[in-house]
Design an enzyme around this catalytic site. Structure first.
Site, PDB file in Angstrom:
ATOM      1  N   ARG A  57       0.849  -1.188   0.000  1.00 13.57           N
ATOM      2  CA  ARG A  57       0.000   0.000   0.000  1.00 13.57           C
ATOM      3  C   ARG A  57       0.887   1.241   0.000  1.00 13.57           C
ATOM      4  O   ARG A  57       1.215   1.770   1.065  1.00 13.57           O
ATOM      5  CB  ARG A  57      -0.927   0.008   1.219  1.00 13.57           C
ATOM      6  CG  ARG A  57      -1.856  -1.194   1.272  1.00 13.57           C
ATOM      7  CD  ARG A  57      -2.640  -1.205   2.577  1.00 13.57           C
ATOM      8  NE  ARG A  57      -3.545  -2.352   2.644  1.00 13.57           N
ATOM      9  CZ  ARG A  57      -4.310  -2.638   3.699  1.00 13.57           C
ATOM     10  NH1 ARG A  57      -4.278  -1.847   4.769  1.00 13.57           N
ATOM     11  NH2 ARG A  57      -5.098  -3.691   3.696  1.00 13.57           N
ATOM     12  N   ASP A  59       1.979   5.015  -0.102  1.00 10.97           N
ATOM     13  CA  ASP A  59       1.307   6.189   0.419  1.00 10.97           C
ATOM     14  C   ASP A  59       1.078   7.237  -0.668  1.00 10.97           C
ATOM     15  O   ASP A  59       1.592   7.121  -1.793  1.00 10.97           O
ATOM     16  CB  ASP A  59       2.132   6.817   1.552  1.00 10.97           C
ATOM     17  CG  ASP A  59       2.181   5.944   2.798  1.00 10.97           C
ATOM     18  OD1 ASP A  59       1.239   5.155   2.994  1.00 10.97           O
ATOM     19  OD2 ASP A  59       3.150   6.057   3.571  1.00 10.97           O
ATOM     20  N   ARG A 204      10.576   6.196   4.582  1.00 16.30           N
ATOM     21  CA  ARG A 204      10.734   7.649   4.694  1.00 16.30           C
ATOM     22  C   ARG A 204      11.247   8.037   6.081  1.00 16.30           C
ATOM     23  O   ARG A 204      12.017   8.983   6.229  1.00 16.30           O
ATOM     24  CB  ARG A 204       9.409   8.341   4.378  1.00 16.30           C
ATOM     25  CG  ARG A 204       9.004   8.188   2.913  1.00 16.30           C
ATOM     26  CD  ARG A 204       7.534   8.500   2.699  1.00 16.30           C
ATOM     27  NE  ARG A 204       7.195   9.835   3.151  1.00 16.30           N
ATOM     28  CZ  ARG A 204       5.961  10.254   3.383  1.00 16.30           C
ATOM     29  NH1 ARG A 204       4.936   9.416   3.206  1.00 16.30           N
ATOM     30  NH2 ARG A 204       5.731  11.485   3.773  1.00 16.30           N
TER      31      ARG A 204
END
Length: 271
Positions: A57, A59, A204
């Site tokens: 998934r 972002d 990240r």
């Protein structure tokens, strides 16, 4: 006379996309997503609502050089080449399908994957041609020290410190097998990381914390303590999404779908 039930077949779709204009992969109400675009196109072509399940998934704003999704359909004579061609005619220009192929029903786009690789790009000078897919930094970084810190990731298996707060996950355990910075051109760098699974926002957050090390604002010992502590508040800030790419997904042989090579040349950002 009762009709025989048609057997459901499972198909893998290999695709890529620029995530700039999408609210991530997963379908959301009142938002454009990659999964939503793919499901809409499949429903039009197959004549029935078709749910797809992705390998992950991504972002909002994150890109995929390679994503894999599966769907089930009650036809065993589906022309996969034609379906891929028609999907590309229907899908927006920033989503491209490379392959559609049948797979054994036990194969699952998400749970059968054994490794995933992400790239994160940074550059240290202003360049109008890099701004959409690389993070521009205006300070020097000690990439040698950052690689020493990145090597510590391979020695740990709990990455709670890099998981988005209040994320709905059952475990924060991941097995990282690669984590390293590479210089791709003068003033341009790429962080490669491979693991069996990733937590939400993990890459990240890792990059943001490594940048703190590279700026000499966090020591190697402090980075190690962040890993051991498992608290998101002790790690660095998450870097922007626009420079992150999902580039490879590995499945057990011999049932792996066609894959794109890990050669970084397709993602090289300098002229």
């Amino acid at each position: 006379m009762r009709q025989a039930t048609r057997k459901q077949m499972r198909y893998f779709v290999t695709l890529s996309y620029d995530g700039t204009h999408y609210h991530g992969w997963q379908v959301q109400p009142n938002a454009s997503t990659v999964q939503g675009q793919l499901q809409h196109a499949l429903a039009l072509l197959l004549g029935t609502p078709t749910e797809v399940t992705g390998a992950g998934r991504t972002d909002t704003g994150v890109h995929a050089r390679m994503m894999v999704a599966h769907f089930d359909h009650d036809a065993n004579d589906l022309d996969c080449t034609q379906l891929a061609y028609k999907l590309n005619r229907l899908l927006p220009r920033d989503i491209a399908v490379q392959h559609v192929r049948p797979v054994p029903p036990v194969m699952h786009a998400r749970f059968s994957a054994i490794a995933r690789t992400y790239y994160y790009y940074v550059h240290t000078h202003k360049d109008p041609f890099l701004r959409h897919h690389s993070y521009e930094l205006h300070y020097d970084l000690d990439f040698s020290l950052m690689n020493q810190a990145a090597a510590l990731l391979l020695q740990h298996d709990d990455f709670g410190a890099f998981c988005k707060s209040h994320a709905d996950v059952k475990t924060t355990l991941c097995h990282v097998t690669q984590a390293q910075w590479h210089q791709t051109a003068p003033g341009q760098w790429r962080f490669d990381i491979t693991a069996n699974r990733f937590l939400r926002n993990m890459v990240r957050a890792v990059v943001g914390t490594l940048i703190e090390v590279g700026r000499h604002r966090m020591t190697l010992d402090a980075f190690r303590r962040v890993l051991l502590g498992g608290r998101r508040t002790e790690a660095g800030e998450s870097v922007p999404a626009h420079a992150l790419f999902l580039v490879d997904i590995v499945y057990p042989q011999p049932d792996s779908p066609p894959t794109l090579p890990l050669n970084p040349s397709p993602l090289t950002l300098h002229p």
